[in-house]
Design a protein around this motif. Structure first.
Motif, mmCIF file in Angstrom:
data_model
loop_
_atom_site.group_PDB
_atom_site.id
_atom_site.type_symbol
_atom_site.label_atom_id
_atom_site.label_comp_id
_atom_site.label_asym_id
_atom_site.label_seq_id
_atom_site.Cartn_x
_atom_site.Cartn_y
_atom_site.Cartn_z
ATOM 1 N N ILE B 87 -7.996 6.414 32.779
ATOM 2 C CA ILE B 87 -7.058 7.214 31.991
ATOM 3 C C ILE B 87 -5.634 6.827 32.371
ATOM 4 O O ILE B 87 -4.660 7.299 31.815
ATOM 5 C CB ILE B 87 -7.346 8.718 32.229
ATOM 6 C CG1 ILE B 87 -6.833 9.560 31.080
ATOM 7 C CG2 ILE B 87 -6.809 9.186 33.549
ATOM 8 C CD1 ILE B 87 -7.300 10.999 31.151
ATOM 9 N N ILE B 147 -8.531 11.427 38.532
ATOM 10 C CA ILE B 147 -7.404 12.180 39.086
ATOM 11 C C ILE B 147 -6.340 11.230 39.648
ATOM 12 O O ILE B 147 -5.151 11.400 39.389
ATOM 13 C CB ILE B 147 -7.915 13.210 40.127
ATOM 14 C CG1 ILE B 147 -6.780 13.899 40.862
ATOM 15 C CG2 ILE B 147 -8.818 12.627 41.117
ATOM 16 C CD1 ILE B 147 -7.308 15.075 41.654
ATOM 17 N N THR B 148 -6.766 10.154 40.339
ATOM 18 C CA THR B 148 -5.750 9.230 40.861
ATOM 19 C C THR B 148 -5.020 8.541 39.713
ATOM 20 O O THR B 148 -3.811 8.328 39.794
ATOM 21 C CB THR B 148 -6.364 8.154 41.773
ATOM 22 O OG1 THR B 148 -7.597 7.736 41.229
ATOM 23 C CG2 THR B 148 -6.555 8.648 43.161
ATOM 24 N N ILE B 150 -4.383 9.750 36.774
ATOM 25 C CA ILE B 150 -3.413 10.690 36.201
ATOM 26 C C ILE B 150 -2.172 10.745 37.088
ATOM 27 O O ILE B 150 -1.036 10.681 36.616
ATOM 28 C CB ILE B 150 -4.042 12.089 36.045
ATOM 29 C CG1 ILE B 150 -5.160 12.057 35.002
ATOM 30 C CG2 ILE B 150 -2.988 13.102 35.634
ATOM 31 C CD1 ILE B 150 -5.969 13.337 34.926
ATOM 32 N N MET B 151 -2.411 10.834 38.415
ATOM 33 C CA MET B 151 -1.278 10.887 39.340
ATOM 34 C C MET B 151 -0.443 9.606 39.237
ATOM 35 O O MET B 151 0.787 9.655 39.231
ATOM 36 C CB MET B 151 -1.766 11.058 40.782
ATOM 37 C CG MET B 151 -2.511 12.346 41.033
ATOM 38 S SD MET B 151 -1.463 13.773 40.822
ATOM 39 C CE MET B 151 -2.563 14.908 40.042
ATOM 40 N N TYR B 154 2.025 9.499 36.334
ATOM 41 C CA TYR B 154 3.284 10.218 36.519
ATOM 42 C C TYR B 154 4.174 9.513 37.535
ATOM 43 O O TYR B 154 5.379 9.386 37.337
ATOM 44 C CB TYR B 154 3.011 11.664 36.956
ATOM 45 C CG TYR B 154 2.531 12.508 35.806
ATOM 46 C CD1 TYR B 154 3.436 13.078 34.919
ATOM 47 C CD2 TYR B 154 1.179 12.701 35.568
ATOM 48 C CE1 TYR B 154 3.009 13.825 33.842
ATOM 49 C CE2 TYR B 154 0.739 13.452 34.492
ATOM 50 C CZ TYR B 154 1.662 14.015 33.635
ATOM 51 O OH TYR B 154 1.237 14.752 32.561
ATOM 52 N N ILE B 155 3.558 9.040 38.627
ATOM 53 C CA ILE B 155 4.363 8.332 39.632
ATOM 54 C C ILE B 155 5.005 7.108 38.985
ATOM 55 O O ILE B 155 6.195 6.841 39.171
ATOM 56 C CB ILE B 155 3.491 7.929 40.835
ATOM 57 C CG1 ILE B 155 2.925 9.178 41.521
ATOM 58 C CG2 ILE B 155 4.307 7.114 41.836
ATOM 59 C CD1 ILE B 155 1.879 8.889 42.572
ATOM 60 N N TYR B 158 8.007 8.081 36.667
ATOM 61 C CA TYR B 158 9.239 8.421 37.384
ATOM 62 C C TYR B 158 9.817 7.205 38.094
ATOM 63 O O TYR B 158 11.026 7.015 38.143
ATOM 64 C CB TYR B 158 8.984 9.557 38.379
ATOM 65 C CG TYR B 158 8.681 10.874 37.716
ATOM 66 C CD1 TYR B 158 9.568 11.416 36.780
ATOM 67 C CD2 TYR B 158 7.519 11.571 38.003
ATOM 68 C CE1 TYR B 158 9.291 12.619 36.163
ATOM 69 C CE2 TYR B 158 7.242 12.783 37.385
ATOM 70 C CZ TYR B 158 8.131 13.303 36.468
ATOM 71 O OH TYR B 158 7.864 14.488 35.847
ATOM 72 N N LEU B 159 8.928 6.384 38.641
ATOM 73 C CA LEU B 159 9.398 5.192 39.354
ATOM 74 C C LEU B 159 10.124 4.251 38.396
ATOM 75 O O LEU B 159 11.202 3.729 38.716
ATOM 76 C CB LEU B 159 8.198 4.476 39.990
ATOM 77 C CG LEU B 159 8.520 3.354 40.965
ATOM 78 C CD1 LEU B 159 9.176 3.926 42.209
ATOM 79 C CD2 LEU B 159 7.260 2.597 41.347
ATOM 80 N N ASN B 161 11.554 5.051 35.548
ATOM 81 C CA ASN B 161 12.840 5.652 35.169
ATOM 82 C C ASN B 161 13.897 5.406 36.234
ATOM 83 O O ASN B 161 15.029 5.041 35.937
ATOM 84 C CB ASN B 161 12.672 7.158 34.956
ATOM 85 C CG ASN B 161 12.010 7.464 33.634
ATOM 86 O OD1 ASN B 161 11.867 6.575 32.788
ATOM 87 N ND2 ASN B 161 11.595 8.697 33.447
ATOM 88 N N ASP B 278 11.208 11.622 30.471
ATOM 89 C CA ASP B 278 10.007 12.010 31.206
ATOM 90 C C ASP B 278 8.837 12.063 30.238
ATOM 91 O O ASP B 278 8.348 13.134 29.875
ATOM 92 C CB ASP B 278 10.208 13.373 31.876
ATOM 93 C CG ASP B 278 11.134 13.255 33.071
ATOM 94 O OD1 ASP B 278 11.548 12.122 33.370
ATOM 95 O OD2 ASP B 278 11.435 14.282 33.689
#
Lengths: 317, 393
Positions: B87, B147-148, B150-151, B154-155, B158-159, B161, B278
């Motif tokens: 995912i 789960i990793t 998905i995390m 997001y990481i 942001y990274l 950006n 974001d």
């Protein structure tokens, strides 16, 4: 001390929707149905809940309206989740497929309907639900400011749901049957439990809770609904796995993530953090990195329900 | 008997896909009718025509839309084959896109002729690194890949950006700067052929990737090991397959594919920039749909990507009638959902078709078992997921 109160109050806004939705996911998964459609169901719940507020906010205001909207969100979430239940229980489809389909359908539906009806995709609502301080309870020292000031009634609904969920899943006959269907449906069937019916119940409960969670997420954090819940459905899935499918651990995981998220989004309001020379984006990354690290050290023994994701076929052994 | 079965299998899965598509389009038509009955039919025809509306430009638009989602589709489908639900294609895509742009702007020391190639390779490496994290954590620490991933989405967001703002930022438009000319993918005459600047050799790179993945999965021992791992991790370990290596490599390759997709989109010279918002890259999630629709088979994914892009162009065009393009997402989601019905449909057909053969040699239990076996092989990786207990969502 006011900083602590501030953090606690902010945490509620993030943690409660995560908690409610993750608990919803727990009901589905412990009955044996993987529900990655949580995100989509949240959007549907928020869409109908906020839509309801938008329509009726001129005739009524305050907590009564919000509670009715919560009911609307719950109902719409439940109905939407039936699609997932039908595909994954009756048709024995791969549960990732119907979940993905629902996740894709929901935002498109919300945008399409909103734009067709009112021209723009944002649905506005007036926030008449904010509680500055709960009478009497808000005056309790320490506990009052943490729990009963700057709050929304959805916070208490969420906490209440957590308590009920814990009781239902661990201490009722239904909860035992639900868990049995998620661990070993054949065994459950052999003692006369209707596996299909229990799994339907699990998925519908997850729909109800995800619908409520969607509304709970939007109301405190915004004044319009823009066809998104910012990935909270997926985060709730992460919280569920992080919480090892157990109510108390899911509770802890939701609040762990909520606190991290609070530091990330409200660090400028926290004097100690504001002074540090760290970029905004780093703070935003922290909740996700922290979750990764914690998971790395805590995932050796997964407590996932054994029959999760496997369609139940009466004929198979 | 086996060859006969395979023949039927191809036909049935084709028929069931067609019926799912028909159902999706039907729902789309109903939605159009409900929202505006007057313009519904012309708009519906426009959706069906899709990329064939505007001559060669329309086709170019289909290819342009298809390139990133075929790549993320390949990524998701490839991981499916190893029983992993990637995912995280969104994050890998974004990392690849950023590194491609970064190299495209900052690495002016690279010889001009190969600048774009270096940028694409950089994108692949970035995606592979991002994909490797969930793989490694799953292989060594048993952390759930979903789960990793998905995390990591997001990481990564942001990274990227943060990195954009620090390196290649156009602060007026809140987006990345344009890449150097030498980093834009060569057109190789495609722009003249299609009479628009959106096309480049990108589609050929996609075709190469599709063929490469097909060969890896179907013609090599490595691919066989990956699929074995997807079907049953314990059994493949028992058979002497290094399942940790398979999982990590599968995620690395999946990540590289997504990263390449990001590079191809942002180096296509179409005026596309990463905005500092974001927002997760939607191409990663489209990839899941493409992989499901293409049944995790590389060629199926290629066709599914083109088909979805075709509809997307149609959806863009129906704005002419004041319809909202999101209708296309609804149609696609119904098609995917009806994939579930299609499975049932296929079961019925194959039972019906194989019955005479079965009746002559074995008992009546067989048809059901065979149709089940068909399902398992048809569904590819998506079905494989059921096989092992460690990677539950």
């Amino acid at each position: 001390m006011s900083t602590v109160y501030f953090i606690a109050q902010q945490t509620m806004y993030f943690a409660i929707p995560l908690l409610v939705v993750a608990l919803g996911g727990m009901f589905a998964e412990r009955s044996g149905v993987v529900n990655i459609a949580l995100e989509g169901i949240m959007i549907v719940g928020a869409f109908f809940g906020i839509g309801f507020i938008n329509i009726y906010q001129n005739t009524m205001t305050g907590q009564g309206l919000l509670i009715l909207a919560v009911l609307v969100a719950a109902l719409s979430g439940a109905l939407f989740s039936l699609f997932h239940a039908f595909a994954s229980i009756n048709l024995k489809a791969d549960q990732t497929i119907s979940g993905t389909a629902l996740n894709m359908f929901a935002p498109a539906f919300a945008i399409y309907t909103a734009r067709m009806l009112q021209g723009v995709q944002q649905i506005q609502f007036m926030d008449t639900f904010y509680i500055r301080s709960v009478p009497i309870l808000g005056d309790i020292p320490i506990l009052g400011p943490i729990l009963f000031k700057n709050a929304y009634i959805t916070t208490y609904i969420g906490l209440f749901i957590a308590l009920i969920s814990w009781f239902v899943i661990n201490h009722t006959r239904f909860g035992l049957r639900l868990r049995a269907c998620g661990e070993h449906p054949q065994a459950a069937d052999s003692v006369g439990i209707n596996v299909y019916r229990i799994r339907y119940a699990g998925v519908i409960i997850s729909g109800i809770l995800a619908g409520i969670g969607g509304l709970t997420f939007v109301v405190p954090t915004s004044t319009n609904f823009n066809a998104t819940v910012a990935g909270y459905g997926f985060l709730a899935l992460a919280v569920l796995i992080f919480g090892q499918w157990r109510t108390n651990k899911v509770f802890a995981a939701a609040f762990f993530f909520g606190i991290m998220k609070t530091f990330a989004s409200a660090y400028s309001g926290i004097p100690f953090l504001k002074g540090l020379p760290i970029s905004n984006e780093v703070y935003k990354m922290i909740p996700y990195i922290a979750t990764l690290i914690v998971l790395t050290f805590s995932s050796k023994n997964s407590q996932a329900p054994r029959a999760e994701g496997i369609p139940y076929d009466k004929g198979s052994r | 008997m086996r060859t006969k079965l395979f023949q039927y299998e191809g036909i049935t899965s084709f028929l069931s896909s067609l019926s799912a598509i028909a159902a999706g389009l039907l729902v789309g038509l109903i939605i159009l009718l409900v929202s505006n009955s007057q313009d519904a039919f012309p708009a519906f025809v426009m959706i069906l025509k899709g990329g064939f509306e505007d001559g060669s430009r329309g086709l170019a638009q289909v290819i342009y839309f298809a390139i990133p989602i075929i790549m993320t589709g390949l990524s998701v489908g490839f991981a499916f084959k190893t029983g992993l639900f990637n995912i995280g294609a969104s994050g890998q895509f974004k990392m690849g896109a950023f590194v491609a742009i970064y190299i495209g702007i900052k690495w002016s020391f690279v010889p001009e002729e190969i600048h774009w190639l270096v940028a694409l390779l950089g994108a692949m490496v970035a995606g592979a690194v991002w994909g490797s994290v969930p793989g490694i954590l799953n292989a060594f620490f048993n952390v759930n890949v979903v789960i990793t991933s998905i995390m990591m989405n997001y990481i990564g967001m942001y990274l990227v950006n943060m990195a954009i703002v620090k390196t290649v930022y156009d602060s007026l438009k809140n987006q990345t700067k344009p890449v150097l000319k030498s980093a834009v993918l060569p057109k190789a005459g495609m722009d003249k052929l299609f009479n628009t600047s959106n096309v480049s050799i990108g589609i050929f790179i996609v075709i190469i990737a599709v063929i490469a993945i097909y060969i890896i999965l179907h013609k090599t021992t490595f691919g066989y090991e990956l699929k074995a791992c997807g079907s049953n991790r314990e059994a493949s370990r028992y058979a002497g397959i290094n399942e940790k290596k398979s999982i990590i490599l599968s995620m690395v390759i999946a990540g590289a594919l997504s990263g390449l997709g990001g590079g191809l989109l942002y180096l296509s010279g179409s005026g596309k920039y990463i905005h500092v918002l974001d927002e997760l890259a939607p191409e990663g999630f489209s990839g899941i749909s493409v992989a499901l629709l293409g049944m995790s088979h590389p060629i199926g994914i290629f066709l599914a990507g083109l088909f979805i892009a075709h509809l997307e162009v149609g959806g863009f065009n129906i704005q002419l009638y004041n319809f909202v393009p999101e209708i296309i997402d609804m149609i696609i989601s119904v098609i995917i959902y009806c994939g579930a019905f299609a499975l049932l449909f296929k079961q019925i057909i194959s039972r019906f078709v194989t019955k005479p053969v079965i009746d002559t040699d074995t008992s009546g239990i067989e048809p059901a078992m065979i149709s089940q076996a068909n399902d398992t092989s048809d569904m590819g990786g998506a079905e494989d997921k059921r096989g092992h207990g460690e990677d539950k969502i």
